[in-house]
Design a protein around this motif. Sequence first.
Motif, short mmCIF file in Angstrom:
data_model
loop_
_atom_site.label_atom_id
_atom_site.label_comp_id
_atom_site.label_asym_id
_atom_site.label_seq_id
_atom_site.Cartn_x
_atom_site.Cartn_y
_atom_site.Cartn_z
N UNK A 80 0.84 -1.20 0.00
CA UNK A 80 0.00 0.00 0.00
C UNK A 80 0.87 1.24 0.00
N UNK A 81 0.26 2.36 0.25
CA UNK A 81 0.99 3.62 0.32
C UNK A 81 1.53 3.83 1.71
N UNK A 82 2.01 5.06 1.98
CA UNK A 82 2.66 5.31 3.27
C UNK A 82 1.71 5.15 4.45
N UNK A 83 0.38 5.29 4.19
CA UNK A 83 -0.60 5.16 5.28
C UNK A 83 -0.61 3.75 5.88
N UNK A 84 -0.12 2.76 5.08
CA UNK A 84 -0.07 1.38 5.59
C UNK A 84 0.89 1.30 6.79
N UNK A 85 1.93 2.11 6.73
CA UNK A 85 2.89 2.12 7.84
C UNK A 85 2.22 2.59 9.13
N UNK A 86 1.37 3.59 9.03
CA UNK A 86 0.68 4.10 10.22
C UNK A 86 -0.28 3.05 10.77
N UNK A 87 -0.89 2.35 9.85
CA UNK A 87 -1.82 1.30 10.26
C UNK A 87 -1.08 0.22 11.05
N UNK A 88 0.12 -0.13 10.55
CA UNK A 88 0.92 -1.15 11.23
C UNK A 88 1.34 -0.67 12.62
N UNK A 89 1.65 0.61 12.70
CA UNK A 89 2.07 1.18 13.97
C UNK A 89 0.96 1.01 15.00
N UNK A 90 -0.27 1.22 14.55
CA UNK A 90 -1.42 1.11 15.45
C UNK A 90 -1.73 -0.33 15.81
N UNK A 91 -1.74 -1.17 14.79
CA UNK A 91 -2.23 -2.54 15.00
C UNK A 91 -1.14 -3.54 15.35
N UNK A 92 0.14 -3.14 15.14
CA UNK A 92 1.22 -4.10 15.35
C UNK A 92 1.17 -5.17 14.26
N UNK A 93 1.91 -6.26 14.52
CA UNK A 93 1.97 -7.33 13.50
C UNK A 93 1.10 -8.53 13.86
N UNK A 94 0.46 -8.48 15.03
CA UNK A 94 -0.26 -9.66 15.49
C UNK A 94 -1.39 -10.08 14.56
N UNK A 95 -2.04 -9.08 13.92
CA UNK A 95 -3.15 -9.41 13.03
C UNK A 95 -2.74 -10.35 11.90
N UNK A 96 -1.41 -10.33 11.57
CA UNK A 96 -0.94 -11.18 10.48
C UNK A 96 -1.13 -12.66 10.79
N UNK A 97 -1.02 -12.96 12.08
CA UNK A 97 -1.02 -14.36 12.48
C UNK A 97 -2.41 -14.96 12.49
N UNK A 98 -3.41 -14.07 12.42
CA UNK A 98 -4.79 -14.59 12.50
C UNK A 98 -5.24 -15.25 11.21
#
Lengths: 446, 246
Positions: free
Chosen positions: B228-246
């Motif tokens: 995605x664009x740079x906003x994806x980085x902010x999203x990751x900052x908020x949500x962390x990486x844990x959502x990836x594991x779901x």
Amino acid sequence: MKQENIHLEQYITHFDQFEHLLNGQKDSPLHQLRRKAFDRFLSVGFPNRRQEEWRFTNINPLLEAKFQPKFQSSEKKLAAGDIKAFLYDDLSATQLVFIDGYFAPQLSLREETEKDLIITSFSQIKNWQDSDIFSIFMDYETYKEDAFTALNTAFLLDGAVIKVKDNTAIDRPIHLLHITTNEHPDQVTYPRNMVFIGRNSQATILESYFSLGGNRYFTNTVTEIHVSENGNLNHIRLQNESIAAFHIGSVYVDQKPNSHYFSSSITFGAAISRINISARLDGQGCEATLNGLYMGHGNQLIDNHTFIDHANPHCNSYESYQGILTDQAHGVFSGKILVRPDAQKTDAKQSNNCLLLSDEAQINSKPMLEIYADDVRCTHGATVGQLNEDAIFYLRSRGIAEQQAKNILTYAFAEQVIEGIAVKEVREYVDKILLARLSEDINFVK
Amino acid sequence: MLEIKNLHATIEGNEILKGIDLQVNVGEIHAIMGPNGSGKSTLANVLAGKEDYEVQQGSVLYEGQDLLEMSPEDRARHGLFLAFQYPVEIPGVSNSYFLKTALNEKRKFQGLEEIDAADFLILLKQKAKIVEMDQALLNRPLNEGFSGGEKKRNEIFQMAILDPKLAILDETDSGLDIDALKIVANGVNSLRSSQNAFIVVTHYQRLLQYIVPDFVHVLYNGKIVRSGGKELAYELEEKGYDWLKE
């Protein structure tokens, strides 16, 4: 005759010839010493691999070779141009040149006016056995230490005698240049150097060994060094003999309180090279640094033995040997540190690192710490191996070709010793040989 | 400029990259983010040519050439640069000697003369300013005894001297305090142009506040799972990486 004694025979013949030529001097104190040393040599014989100090060092090719001693100085006179290659790019130095073991005054450069320094050769001193410096060294009896030192003492004829008086700093390096001419095949020479550094005095001595040809010969040399109280000696020893030569050298250092001794021992040449350096810290507050760089290729056997005797409290010793071996070269390093019961507050550090640049190169590395005091700090470390793959990749990732990356890292490895050499011209010379070996010998870095 | 297709790579038999697709055009900055162990550093090292990794499948085209066929030094000479996560300490080689050798290798490759000593000194001083490098570090052995921050800064300094077309920054931000981070980011921003491109590998969004990416990719378990664009980085900052594991 026992197998081992067969190897002594030619030396018995040589000694008879030698005594025959001495007429009238047989009763001199010097010759008494020679006789004692020769008897010692005969009783101990040559070392063999059953002895711990020689376990990894096969000297059979040396023992089986037949040599021709020379009991008078060379008939061939060399000119200054003949030795230019050994003068470290016209290094400004006080220079004593020895050709086939004999002092060559016409090639030597001495500042006769230098009143604080006695610099001469054995053959130049009249009644030199009466001199104070000789009596000091007589007392050491180093010939009892080892068979080769005994042999050197038995055939002692000439060599450098350096005495720096008390409270004197000698700025110019003193170069002791030993050259084998190869005028006759299978020469054997026994250079002997004595160095006395007075109290509160300092000097730099450069001891080098070269040859004019590529034949087989044997250099058996001994250097005895006395550093008086608060004295300071920087000693550079460079061995670049012919690749067919045998070189056995021993350096005995006796240090008095608060004295400093700094050694850089560089070994490039000889088919078999064995160098022993031992420093006795005979007083409090001494510091000894023994650095070494050895570089072997072809079938060379390069052996460095060091011994530091911490006989007194509050002494420091630092030791760093770096080796680079390729082809079928064989390296031996043994570093013994003895800390005697009284030698509290000793600080001793030792490292030996060896790069093996081919599959067939090998090193036997043996640190030996004998510690009898309890309040001491002694560390030792040895690494053996190849160049660091991550470092090679790092250089390559910056556009440097693989071979060049390896050369740079090999050079850098050696540089850790080279940068400690006190004389710039010698550093440059060592750099030059190192780089030439790295680029001209395409097998050098695999 | 760079086209990665279905890249699979293993180290000691373990598959780390499991089918990466990525296109980087000139003038762009791409951020590659992801949790530890996702394969970010492997990707950076495979691109630079580290031999420990074995490419099983896929292709990488760099300026139309097969990058994987090129030696590490050739990649560098063609303008690829990796800023290492853990720069190696090399005692005995001075920083400036090393840089001069590297620069001259590149110039030789480009058919240029070796750089003149005086010009090189000027270049060193000029580029040292960009990353606020202490001049004293230039004559020290390469990275030896440098602090973590000094090593990272030295990487950016080398990048400035070698002026690559494609620079890959492998977690250059890790272990940096905020001042050092700003210096590193300023270095990158001042080198950024329409003629080059950057891949910024990072664990944290923090660096991307200073180096603004055009694209952000999330690498997880050897694959790019989101772009995605740079906003994806902010999203990751908020949500962390844990959502990836779901």
